[in-house]
Design an enzyme around this catalytic site. Structure first.
Site, PDB file in Angstrom:
ATOM      1  N   SER A 110     -17.001 -47.050  24.243  1.00  0.00           N
ATOM      2  CA  SER A 110     -18.280 -47.758  24.207  1.00  0.00           C
ATOM      3  C   SER A 110     -18.027 -49.229  23.932  1.00  0.00           C
ATOM      4  O   SER A 110     -17.084 -49.584  23.211  1.00  0.00           O
ATOM      5  CB  SER A 110     -19.179 -47.186  23.119  1.00  0.00           C
ATOM      6  OG  SER A 110     -20.311 -48.019  22.905  1.00  0.00           O
ATOM      7  N   TYR A 121     -20.903 -44.850  14.638  1.00  0.00           N
ATOM      8  CA  TYR A 121     -20.611 -44.669  16.067  1.00  0.00           C
ATOM      9  C   TYR A 121     -19.635 -45.739  16.550  1.00  0.00           C
ATOM     10  O   TYR A 121     -18.650 -45.434  17.233  1.00  0.00           O
ATOM     11  CB  TYR A 121     -21.912 -44.749  16.859  1.00  0.00           C
ATOM     12  CG  TYR A 121     -21.735 -44.565  18.349  1.00  0.00           C
ATOM     13  CD1 TYR A 121     -21.451 -43.311  18.889  1.00  0.00           C
ATOM     14  CD2 TYR A 121     -21.873 -45.637  19.223  1.00  0.00           C
ATOM     15  CE1 TYR A 121     -21.308 -43.133  20.254  1.00  0.00           C
ATOM     16  CE2 TYR A 121     -21.733 -45.468  20.590  1.00  0.00           C
ATOM     17  CZ  TYR A 121     -21.455 -44.222  21.105  1.00  0.00           C
ATOM     18  OH  TYR A 121     -21.308 -44.049  22.456  1.00  0.00           O
TER      19      TYR A 121
END
Length: 246
Positions: free
Chosen positions: A144, A158
């Site tokens: 990501s 995250y």
């Protein structure tokens, strides 16, 4: 016949391939000539639909139920792929979860779940796939852009897991280089998937291109990294986010 751009004769395994980026990658690899196995956890119908799409491209498909938080299930998925296809050339590690929470209130259970799937699961998937990959094999992780740009409240855990994947890929690339296996990481920005459905519209104004990615765009980069022509790239994290991390 193998060329610089063809994947004909290759076998791929996509961890987390029933929907979103994983399903798009599975379909794209099949269109370029690869037989494709994919894992899923809780979406058997979506997995079956992806297999149908693979087979519509004239390739063989296989759906395997496997939770990436379960080490035994990861190993079994690789074993089932080998049993069905006899070899493994490409591993795409897409399995991951997003659980948002302020750092002051995120629970230990949520922390452990994200670490189990997004970090430990990625490591174990790389390890299991690498044990079966031959010379010139490909490992591609889906990370990501939060690994290089964490600007959203509630995304600290995250982002931490995705930054860990980026570092992990560097070490794995060095460890596997002697076998001619490349390991690379794609870092997508906001992409239209089930996981982002609840907050994608709020993020769009922050993207220089003013739109989210289509999963097929990420899949195109997966396909390129899988090809022979990408054989000199390894240990890299490629950010694909519409300019957010510039």
């Amino acid at each position: 016949m193998e060329t610089q751009t063809s994947l004909v004769g290759k076998t791929a395994l996509v961890f987390g391939g029933s929907r979103g980026i994983g399903a798009a990658a599975a379909r794209r690899l099949a269109r370029e000539g690869a037989d494709v196995a994919l894992t899923y956890v809780s979406a058997p119908q979506r997995a079956a639909e992806t297999v149908v799409a693979i087979e519509a491209s004239g390739r063989a498909g296989l759906a395997i139920q496997a939770d990436s938080a379960d080490p035994a299930a990861i190993k079994a998925a690789v074993a089932k792929t080998m049993e069905r296809f006899g070899k493994l050339d490409i591993a795409v590690v897409n399995a991951g979860i997003l659980m948002l929470g302020d750092i002051a209130t995120v629970s230990v259970e949520d922390l452990d779940r994200m670490l189990d799937i997004n970090v430990r699961g990625v490591f174990l998937s790389i390890q299991a796939a690498a044990s079966r990959l031959g010379e010139g094999g490909r490992i591609i992780t889906i990370g990501s852009n939060t690994a290089v740009r964490s600007g959203h409240p509630g995304s600290s855990v995250y982002a931490m897991t995705k930054a860990a994947v980026a570092v992990m890929v560097k070490g794995a690339a060095v460890d596997l280089a002697s076998r001619g296996i490349t390991v690379n990481n794609i870092q997508p920005g906001p992409t239209i998937t089930d996981m982002t459905a609840d907050h994608i519209e709020a993020i769009k104004p922050l993207i220089p291109l003013k739109r989210a990615a289509d999963p097929d765009e990420i899949a195109g980069l997966v396909a390129w990294l899988s090809r022979k022509e990408a054989g000199y790239m390894t240990g890299s994290s490629l950010t694909m986010d519409g300019g957010m991390a510039l």
